[in-house]
Scaffold this active site. Structure first.
Site, PDB file in Angstrom:
ATOM      1  N   GLY A  10       0.682  -1.166  -0.045  1.00 22.96           N
ATOM      2  CA  GLY A  10       0.283   0.067  -0.017  1.00 22.96           C
ATOM      3  C   GLY A  10       0.963   1.046  -0.171  1.00 22.96           C
ATOM      4  O   GLY A  10       0.359   2.545   0.818  1.00 22.96           O
ATOM      5  N   ILE A  11       1.968   1.108  -0.906  1.00 18.23           N
ATOM      6  CA  ILE A  11       2.549   2.646  -0.494  1.00 18.23           C
ATOM      7  C   ILE A  11       2.597   3.468  -1.437  1.00 18.23           C
ATOM      8  O   ILE A  11       2.635   4.825  -1.214  1.00 18.23           O
ATOM      9  CB  ILE A  11       4.156   2.159  -1.039  1.00 18.23           C
ATOM     10  CG1 ILE A  11       5.246   2.533  -0.700  1.00 18.23           C
ATOM     11  CG2 ILE A  11       4.095   1.805  -2.799  1.00 18.23           C
ATOM     12  CD1 ILE A  11       6.952   2.397  -1.106  1.00 18.23           C
ATOM     13  N   THR A  12       1.127   3.727  -2.126  1.00 15.64           N
ATOM     14  CA  THR A  12       1.314   3.949  -3.036  1.00 15.64           C
ATOM     15  C   THR A  12      -0.272   4.866  -2.513  1.00 15.64           C
ATOM     16  O   THR A  12      -0.606   6.478  -2.949  1.00 15.64           O
ATOM     17  CB  THR A  12       0.716   3.744  -4.393  1.00 15.64           C
ATOM     18  OG1 THR A  12      -0.612   2.864  -4.755  1.00 15.64           O
ATOM     19  CG2 THR A  12       2.155   3.968  -5.355  1.00 15.64           C
ATOM     20  N   GLY A  13      -0.178   4.583  -1.283  1.00 12.10           N
ATOM     21  CA  GLY A  13      -1.762   5.587  -0.865  1.00 12.10           C
ATOM     22  C   GLY A  13      -1.183   6.293   0.742  1.00 12.10           C
ATOM     23  O   GLY A  13      -0.045   6.836   0.998  1.00 12.10           O
ATOM     24  N   ARG A  36       0.043  -4.992 -10.285  1.00  8.32           N
ATOM     25  CA  ARG A  36      -0.211  -4.845 -11.820  1.00  8.32           C
ATOM     26  C   ARG A  36      -1.509  -4.304 -12.124  1.00  8.32           C
ATOM     27  O   ARG A  36      -1.795  -5.177 -11.958  1.00  8.32           O
ATOM     28  CB  ARG A  36       1.021  -5.512 -12.814  1.00  8.32           C
ATOM     29  CG  ARG A  36       1.012  -5.704 -14.427  1.00  8.32           C
ATOM     30  CD  ARG A  36       1.429  -6.910 -14.843  1.00  8.32           C
ATOM     31  NE  ARG A  36       2.663  -7.050 -14.547  1.00  8.32           N
ATOM     32  CZ  ARG A  36       3.611  -6.595 -14.628  1.00  8.32           C
ATOM     33  NH1 ARG A  36       3.683  -5.452 -15.446  1.00  8.32           N
ATOM     34  NH2 ARG A  36       5.382  -6.677 -14.554  1.00  8.32           N
ATOM     35  N   ASP A  60       0.462  -8.247  -4.619  1.00  4.70           N
ATOM     36  CA  ASP A  60      -0.646  -8.426  -5.451  1.00  4.70           C
ATOM     37  C   ASP A  60      -0.467  -9.317  -3.384  1.00  4.70           C
ATOM     38  O   ASP A  60      -0.271 -10.346  -3.791  1.00  4.70           O
ATOM     39  CB  ASP A  60      -1.149  -8.560  -6.111  1.00  4.70           C
ATOM     40  CG  ASP A  60      -2.748  -8.264  -5.734  1.00  4.70           C
ATOM     41  OD1 ASP A  60      -3.603  -8.693  -4.624  1.00  4.70           O
ATOM     42  OD2 ASP A  60      -3.499  -7.317  -6.545  1.00  4.70           O
ATOM     43  N   LEU A  61      -1.565  -8.979  -2.913  1.00  6.71           N
ATOM     44  CA  LEU A  61      -1.817  -9.548  -1.445  1.00  6.71           C
ATOM     45  C   LEU A  61      -2.870 -10.854  -1.930  1.00  6.71           C
ATOM     46  O   LEU A  61      -2.995 -11.265  -0.872  1.00  6.71           O
ATOM     47  CB  LEU A  61      -2.269  -8.953  -0.154  1.00  6.71           C
ATOM     48  CG  LEU A  61      -1.767  -7.870   0.116  1.00  6.71           C
ATOM     49  CD1 LEU A  61      -2.506  -6.717   1.372  1.00  6.71           C
ATOM     50  CD2 LEU A  61      -0.666  -8.745   1.290  1.00  6.71           C
ATOM     51  N   THR A 127      -7.773  -1.659  12.705  1.00  2.00           N
ATOM     52  CA  THR A 127      -9.097  -0.587  11.948  1.00  2.00           C
ATOM     53  C   THR A 127      -9.654   0.039  13.463  1.00  2.00           C
ATOM     54  O   THR A 127     -10.141  -1.094  13.748  1.00  2.00           O
ATOM     55  CB  THR A 127      -9.645   0.384  10.874  1.00  2.00           C
ATOM     56  OG1 THR A 127     -10.438   0.707  10.977  1.00  2.00           O
ATOM     57  CG2 THR A 127     -10.297  -1.657  10.721  1.00  2.00           C
ATOM     58  N   GLU A 129     -12.728   1.001  12.801  1.00  2.00           N
ATOM     59  CA  GLU A 129     -13.785   0.305  12.792  1.00  2.00           C
ATOM     60  C   GLU A 129     -14.592  -0.973  12.648  1.00  2.00           C
ATOM     61  O   GLU A 129     -15.381  -1.175  13.436  1.00  2.00           O
ATOM     62  CB  GLU A 129     -13.792   0.451  10.961  1.00  2.00           C
ATOM     63  CG  GLU A 129     -14.085   1.537  10.364  1.00  2.00           C
ATOM     64  CD  GLU A 129     -15.108   1.964  10.579  1.00  2.00           C
ATOM     65  OE1 GLU A 129     -16.546   0.933  10.235  1.00  2.00           O
ATOM     66  OE2 GLU A 129     -15.786   3.645  10.329  1.00  2.00           O
ATOM     67  N   TYR A 153     -15.707  -4.108   5.141  1.00  2.00           N
ATOM     68  CA  TYR A 153     -14.240  -4.075   5.807  1.00  2.00           C
ATOM     69  C   TYR A 153     -14.367  -4.183   7.022  1.00  2.00           C
ATOM     70  O   TYR A 153     -13.172  -4.779   7.368  1.00  2.00           O
ATOM     71  CB  TYR A 153     -14.183  -2.349   5.152  1.00  2.00           C
ATOM     72  CG  TYR A 153     -12.970  -1.400   5.304  1.00  2.00           C
ATOM     73  CD1 TYR A 153     -11.780  -1.957   5.072  1.00  2.00           C
ATOM     74  CD2 TYR A 153     -12.985  -0.439   6.753  1.00  2.00           C
ATOM     75  CE1 TYR A 153     -10.179  -1.258   5.243  1.00  2.00           C
ATOM     76  CE2 TYR A 153     -11.836  -0.306   7.141  1.00  2.00           C
ATOM     77  CZ  TYR A 153     -10.875  -0.991   6.753  1.00  2.00           C
ATOM     78  OH  TYR A 153      -9.508   0.048   7.285  1.00  2.00           O
ATOM     79  N   LYS A 157     -11.174  -6.776   8.349  1.00  2.00           N
ATOM     80  CA  LYS A 157      -9.949  -6.413   9.535  1.00  2.00           C
ATOM     81  C   LYS A 157      -9.346  -6.906  10.444  1.00  2.00           C
ATOM     82  O   LYS A 157      -8.925  -7.750  10.982  1.00  2.00           O
ATOM     83  CB  LYS A 157      -9.876  -5.090   9.321  1.00  2.00           C
ATOM     84  CG  LYS A 157      -9.725  -3.699   8.222  1.00  2.00           C
ATOM     85  CD  LYS A 157      -8.029  -4.415   8.233  1.00  2.00           C
ATOM     86  CE  LYS A 157      -7.523  -2.644   7.716  1.00  2.00           C
ATOM     87  NZ  LYS A 157      -5.974  -2.556   7.201  1.00  2.00           N
TER      88      LYS A 157
END
Length: 326
Positions: A10-13, A36, A60-61, A127, A129, A153, A157
Site C-alpha cells: 500500500g505504498i501508493t496510498g 500490476r 498483490d496480497l 482499524t 472500525e 470492511y 479487518k
C-alpha cells in the site's frame, strides 16, 4: 550491519507514502509493492517525489506466490502491511473483493512471512472500525473494548487482526497490530468524508459548485493526522515486544463539526450549502469512535503533533492551491 530494509504494502496510498518518506529520513532501504494493472498507468502521484529513492516491485496480497518472491528478493527487516480495500461504502458494494484483499490477503502475507521471512517484524494496519458501535461506559474504545464490526470492511479487518494475534502466539513471529482511528491529510482519498467536505467547501468558496451532499451529520470520529500515525507505526515496531496498540487523539468531532470548522475558515456558513442525501447513507452505520491511546503514549511515548483544526486547515490550503489555479 547495513541499512535496515522495510517492505510497505500500500505504498501508493496516504499512509504508505508518508511512511516511505519517514523511513527514508531514517536511512532505511525502502521497498514498496504496487499492483500490476491492464494499463501501464499507475497511481503513483503520492510518491512522485520519492519514487526514484524507493524500490517498487509488482505484487498483490491475493497472489501468494508474488508475496513469496518479493520476500525472497528484498529480505525485509520490517514489513508494514497497509494495503487494503479500505472504503466502507465500497465494502458493501464489493464484500467478496474486500474480504479477499483485506482478510485473506493478510493470511497470504502471514504464510509467506512464516516460511520466507520469519525474523521480520510485521506491522498490521488494524482499524477502529472493528469496534463498530461497541463503546466502553466512559465513551472511549481501548484495547480491551469488545469488537463488534458493523460493515464488511471492518469484519475483514478483524479477521486479519485475529490472524495476526494467532500467528504471533502460534509461531512466535514478531507481529504488532496498530488499531488506528481515523487519520487524514491532503493525501486522503477523495471519496472519504474529510476530503469530500474540505474539497467541496473550497470549490463552493471559489464559485465552482453550490452544494455539498452528505449522508449524515451526526456521526463522530476521532480524527488525527496521517503523519503522526505513521510515526506511531514505526515506533510500535521498534518496541521490544510485539503487541497491540490503539493510536488515537482521544478527541472526537461530528461531521457537523467538520463542516462548521471548514466552512467558517472559508468565511461561509455550512447550513447554506450542505444537504442530506440518503444515497450516501450506509446499511449499518458506525456512529461514534473515540480512542484511548494511553497504552501507546505511556509504553511507546507517542504524542500527536497535529490538532483536528491544524489538520483540517492544512487540507483547506491544499485544495485552495489545487482549485485556485484553475
Amino acid at each position: 550491519m547495513g541499512k535496515k530494509r522495510a517492505l510497505i504494502t500500500g505504498i501508493t496510498g496516504q499512509d504508505g507514502s508518508y511512511l516511505a518518506e519517514f523511513l527514508l529520513e531514517k536511512d532505511y532501504e525502502v521497498w514498496g509493492i504496487i499492483r500490476r494493472h491492464s494499463t501501464d498507468s499507475h497511481n503513483l502521484t503520492k510518491i512522485d517525489e520519492i519514487k526514484d529513492k524507493v524500490n517498487l516491485i509488482y505484487g498483490d496480497l491475493t497472489d501468494l506466490s508474488s508475496l513469496q518472491n518479493i520476500l525472497l528478493r528484498c529480505q525485509p527487516h520490517e514489513i508494514y502491511n497497509l494495503a487494503a480495500q479500505s472504503h466502507v461504502k465500497v465494502s458493501y458494494e464489493n464484500p467478496i473483493l474486500t474480504a479477499n484483499i483485506t482478510a485473506v490477503g493478510v493470511l497470504n502475507l502471514l504464510e509467506a512471512v512464516r516460511h520466507y521471512a520469519p525474523n521480520a517484524r510485521i506491522y498490521q494496519a488494524s482499524t477502529s472500525e472493528m469496534f463498530g458501535n461497541s463503546i466502553d461506559n466512559d465513551g472511549f474504545q481501548r484495547e480491551t473494548t469488545p469488537f463488534k464490526p458493523a460493515n464488511p470492511y471492518a469484519v475483514s479487518k478483524l479477521f486479519a487482526h485475529n490472524m495476526c494475534v494467532n500467528y504471533r502466539n502460534a509461531y512466535q513471529l514478531f507481529i504488532s497490530n496498530g488499531i488506528l482511528f481515523n487519520h487524514e491529510s491532503p493525501r486522503r482519498g477523495e471519496n472519504f468524508v474529510t476530503s469530500k467536505v474540505v474539497r467541496e467547501a473550497v470549490k463552493i468558496s471559489l464559485g465552482l459548485t453550490d452544494k455539498l451532499s452528505l449522508g449524515t451529520l451526526s456521526s463522530s470520529r476521532d480524527w488525527g493526522h496521517a503523519k503522526d500515525y505513521v510515526k506511531a507505526m514505526w515506533m510500535i515496531l521498534q518496541h521490544d515486544e510485539p503487541d497491540d496498540f490503539i493510536c488515537a487523539t482521544g478527541i472526537n468531532h461530528t461531521i457537523k463539526d467538520l463542516c462548521d470548522h471548514t466552512f467558517k475558515r472559508l468565511g461561509l456558513d455550512y447550513r447554506d450549502y450542505v444537504v442530506i442525501d440518503e444515497n450516501f447513507s450506509r446499511p449499518e452505520e458506525t456512529k461514534h469512535l473515540k480512542g484511548d491511546s494511553t497504552k501507546l503514549r505511556t509504553v511507546i511515548n507517542w504524542e500527536p503533533s497535529y490538532s483536528f483544526e491544524t489538520m483540517i486547515d492544512e487540507m483547506i490550503e491544499y485544495y485552495k492551491e489545487m482549485y485556485g489555479k484553475n
